[in-house]
Design a protein around this motif. Structure first.
Motif, PDB file in Angstrom:
ATOM      1  N   GLY A 112      20.415 -23.258  -9.045  1.00  0.00           N
ATOM      2  CA  GLY A 112      19.651 -24.044 -10.016  1.00  0.00           C
ATOM      3  C   GLY A 112      18.527 -24.819  -9.355  1.00  0.00           C
ATOM      4  N   VAL A 113      18.857 -25.616  -8.368  1.00  0.00           N
ATOM      5  CA  VAL A 113      17.847 -26.375  -7.621  1.00  0.00           C
ATOM      6  C   VAL A 113      17.194 -25.511  -6.542  1.00  0.00           C
ATOM      7  CG1 VAL A 113      18.950 -28.607  -8.018  1.00  0.00           C
ATOM      8  CG2 VAL A 113      19.516 -27.310  -5.951  1.00  0.00           C
ATOM      9  N   SER A 114      17.891 -24.443  -6.160  1.00  0.00           N
ATOM     10  CA  SER A 114      17.423 -23.594  -5.061  1.00  0.00           C
ATOM     11  C   SER A 114      17.979 -22.186  -5.209  1.00  0.00           C
ATOM     12  CB  SER A 114      17.880 -24.182  -3.722  1.00  0.00           C
ATOM     13  OG  SER A 114      19.299 -24.188  -3.641  1.00  0.00           O
ATOM     14  N   GLU A 115      17.392 -21.281  -4.422  1.00  0.00           N
ATOM     15  CA  GLU A 115      17.917 -19.930  -4.278  1.00  0.00           C
ATOM     16  C   GLU A 115      18.190 -19.736  -2.794  1.00  0.00           C
ATOM     17  OE1 GLU A 115      15.956 -17.307  -7.800  1.00  0.00           O
ATOM     18  OE2 GLU A 115      14.638 -17.767  -6.098  1.00  0.00           O
ATOM     19  N   ALA A 116      19.335 -19.106  -2.468  1.00  0.00           N
ATOM     20  CA  ALA A 116      19.768 -19.075  -1.081  1.00  0.00           C
ATOM     21  C   ALA A 116      20.360 -17.730  -0.678  1.00  0.00           C
ATOM     22  CB  ALA A 116      20.813 -20.169  -0.856  1.00  0.00           C
ATOM     23  N   LEU A 117      20.084 -17.382   0.579  1.00  0.00           N
ATOM     24  CA  LEU A 117      20.703 -16.236   1.236  1.00  0.00           C
ATOM     25  C   LEU A 117      21.643 -16.784   2.303  1.00  0.00           C
ATOM     26  CD1 LEU A 117      17.428 -14.202   1.925  1.00  0.00           C
ATOM     27  CD2 LEU A 117      19.001 -13.927  -0.016  1.00  0.00           C
ATOM     28  N   TYR A 118      22.806 -16.177   2.455  1.00  0.00           N
ATOM     29  CA  TYR A 118      23.778 -16.623   3.444  1.00  0.00           C
ATOM     30  C   TYR A 118      24.095 -15.488   4.399  1.00  0.00           C
ATOM     31  CZ  TYR A 118      24.378 -20.499   0.244  1.00  0.00           C
ATOM     32  OH  TYR A 118      24.136 -21.590  -0.553  1.00  0.00           O
ATOM     33  N   LEU A 119      24.182 -15.827   5.687  1.00  0.00           N
ATOM     34  CA  LEU A 119      24.516 -14.869   6.727  1.00  0.00           C
ATOM     35  C   LEU A 119      25.106 -15.620   7.901  1.00  0.00           C
ATOM     36  CD1 LEU A 119      21.262 -13.989   8.623  1.00  0.00           C
ATOM     37  CD2 LEU A 119      21.164 -15.266   6.511  1.00  0.00           C
ATOM     38  N   ASP A 120      25.629 -14.887   8.854  1.00  0.00           N
ATOM     39  CA  ASP A 120      26.149 -15.486  10.081  1.00  0.00           C
ATOM     40  C   ASP A 120      25.277 -15.069  11.248  1.00  0.00           C
ATOM     41  OD1 ASP A 120      28.312 -16.656   8.771  1.00  0.00           O
ATOM     42  OD2 ASP A 120      29.663 -14.983   9.212  1.00  0.00           O
ATOM     43  N   ASP A 121      25.067 -15.982  12.197  1.00  0.00           N
ATOM     44  CA  ASP A 121      24.365 -15.600  13.424  1.00  0.00           C
ATOM     45  C   ASP A 121      25.338 -14.814  14.303  1.00  0.00           C
ATOM     46  OD1 ASP A 121      25.897 -17.388  14.976  1.00  0.00           O
ATOM     47  OD2 ASP A 121      24.210 -18.692  15.454  1.00  0.00           O
ATOM     48  N   PRO A 122      24.898 -14.281  15.437  1.00  0.00           N
ATOM     49  CA  PRO A 122      25.779 -13.459  16.266  1.00  0.00           C
ATOM     50  C   PRO A 122      27.041 -14.165  16.773  1.00  0.00           C
ATOM     51  CG  PRO A 122      23.500 -13.114  16.909  1.00  0.00           C
ATOM     52  CD  PRO A 122      23.517 -14.265  15.938  1.00  0.00           C
ATOM     53  N   ASN A 125      28.125 -18.531  13.489  1.00  0.00           N
ATOM     54  CA  ASN A 125      27.656 -19.768  12.852  1.00  0.00           C
ATOM     55  C   ASN A 125      26.996 -19.408  11.534  1.00  0.00           C
ATOM     56  OD1 ASN A 125      28.256 -21.657  15.050  1.00  0.00           O
ATOM     57  ND2 ASN A 125      26.677 -20.522  16.167  1.00  0.00           N
ATOM     58  N   GLY A 126      27.380 -20.096  10.476  1.00  0.00           N
ATOM     59  CA  GLY A 126      26.804 -19.834   9.164  1.00  0.00           C
ATOM     60  C   GLY A 126      25.351 -20.284   9.084  1.00  0.00           C
ATOM     61  N   ILE A 127      24.538 -19.481   8.408  1.00  0.00           N
ATOM     62  CA  ILE A 127      23.122 -19.768   8.200  1.00  0.00           C
ATOM     63  C   ILE A 127      22.836 -19.651   6.703  1.00  0.00           C
ATOM     64  CG2 ILE A 127      20.741 -19.077   8.729  1.00  0.00           C
ATOM     65  CD1 ILE A 127      22.211 -19.854  11.254  1.00  0.00           C
ATOM     66  N   GLU A 128      22.133 -20.633   6.156  1.00  0.00           N
ATOM     67  CA  GLU A 128      21.621 -20.560   4.785  1.00  0.00           C
ATOM     68  C   GLU A 128      20.104 -20.543   4.882  1.00  0.00           C
ATOM     69  OE1 GLU A 128      21.333 -23.115   0.605  1.00  0.00           O
ATOM     70  OE2 GLU A 128      22.525 -23.912   2.265  1.00  0.00           O
ATOM     71  N   LEU A 129      19.492 -19.508   4.325  1.00  0.00           N
ATOM     72  CA  LEU A 129      18.037 -19.423   4.206  1.00  0.00           C
ATOM     73  C   LEU A 129      17.736 -19.665   2.733  1.00  0.00           C
ATOM     74  CD1 LEU A 129      17.543 -16.103   6.246  1.00  0.00           C
ATOM     75  CD2 LEU A 129      17.548 -18.457   7.114  1.00  0.00           C
ATOM     76  N   TYR A 130      16.898 -20.672   2.427  1.00  0.00           N
ATOM     77  CA  TYR A 130      16.712 -21.008   1.015  1.00  0.00           C
ATOM     78  C   TYR A 130      15.325 -21.567   0.749  1.00  0.00           C
ATOM     79  CZ  TYR A 130      17.254 -26.054   1.924  1.00  0.00           C
ATOM     80  OH  TYR A 130      17.083 -27.348   2.346  1.00  0.00           O
ATOM     81  N   TRP A 131      14.995 -21.653  -0.527  1.00  0.00           N
ATOM     82  CA  TRP A 131      13.801 -22.376  -0.976  1.00  0.00           C
ATOM     83  C   TRP A 131      14.229 -23.241  -2.145  1.00  0.00           C
ATOM     84  CZ3 TRP A 131      10.367 -22.450  -5.290  1.00  0.00           C
ATOM     85  CH2 TRP A 131      10.783 -21.693  -6.380  1.00  0.00           C
TER      86      TRP A 131
END
Length: 165
Positions: A112-122, A125-131
């Motif tokens: 709602g406030v944002s859109e996000a992609l989630y992945l793990d680094d090698p 560690n969790g990573i959220e890429l969002y706008w």
């Protein structure tokens, strides 16, 4: 404590520093795939990386973790690092890059406030890429409080940002 101190309004998280098992493998992910710039190498033990010329947004080091196993999903620690992209098109471009590199996502959500992609680094560690959507578009309830949610992000629609612009 119950005093009324509040952190200053313009306070921001300056950087994170991650323990990694293999510095070069982490640089291949953060530098080569996500596009961060290396601002400084500290021998073969640490690297400082940035977006847009800042001294560093992320520190990576092997000081206490060289050769260690991936982060545990069930243990305490950092849940994820959130990396804020300036526009929806920027998020679409990194999604397209990840997709073409066959890098696996662990999720993709519309909050709602944002859109996000989630992945793990090698290292797991969790990573959220969002706008963030513009604040005036954030969903609120009747009393004006945020009404965030988690819906599945339409990735095909996200990719249209690249085609439409």
């Amino acid at each position: 404590m119950t005093d009324s101190y509040k952190i200053p309004t313009h306070t921001r998280i300056g950087h994170i520093h991650l323990k990694v098992a293999n510095l070069e493998r982490s640089l291949e992910f953060y530098r080569d795939l996500l596009g961060f710039e290396v601002t400084m190498l500290y021998g073969n033990q640490a690297a400082f990386i940035s977006a847009g010329g800042y001294h560093h947004h992320i520190g990576l080091n092997t000081w206490h973790s060289k050769g260690s196993p991936r982060a545990s999903k069930d243990g305490v620690g950092l849940y994820h690092t959130a990396i804020l992209y300036p526009t929806r098109k920027d998020l679409a471009l990194i999604y397209d890059r990840l997709r073409k590199s066959h890098y696996p996502l662990t999720g993709a959500s519309d909050h709602g406030v944002s859109e996000a992609l989630y992945l793990d680094d090698p290292d797991g560690n969790g990573i959220e890429l969002y706008w963030d959507r513009p604040k005036e578009l954030w969903p609120t309830n009747a009393n004006g409080s945020l009404n965030m949610f988690t819906n599945v992000l339409d990735l095909d629609n996200l990719l249209k940002e690249i085609d439409d612009n």
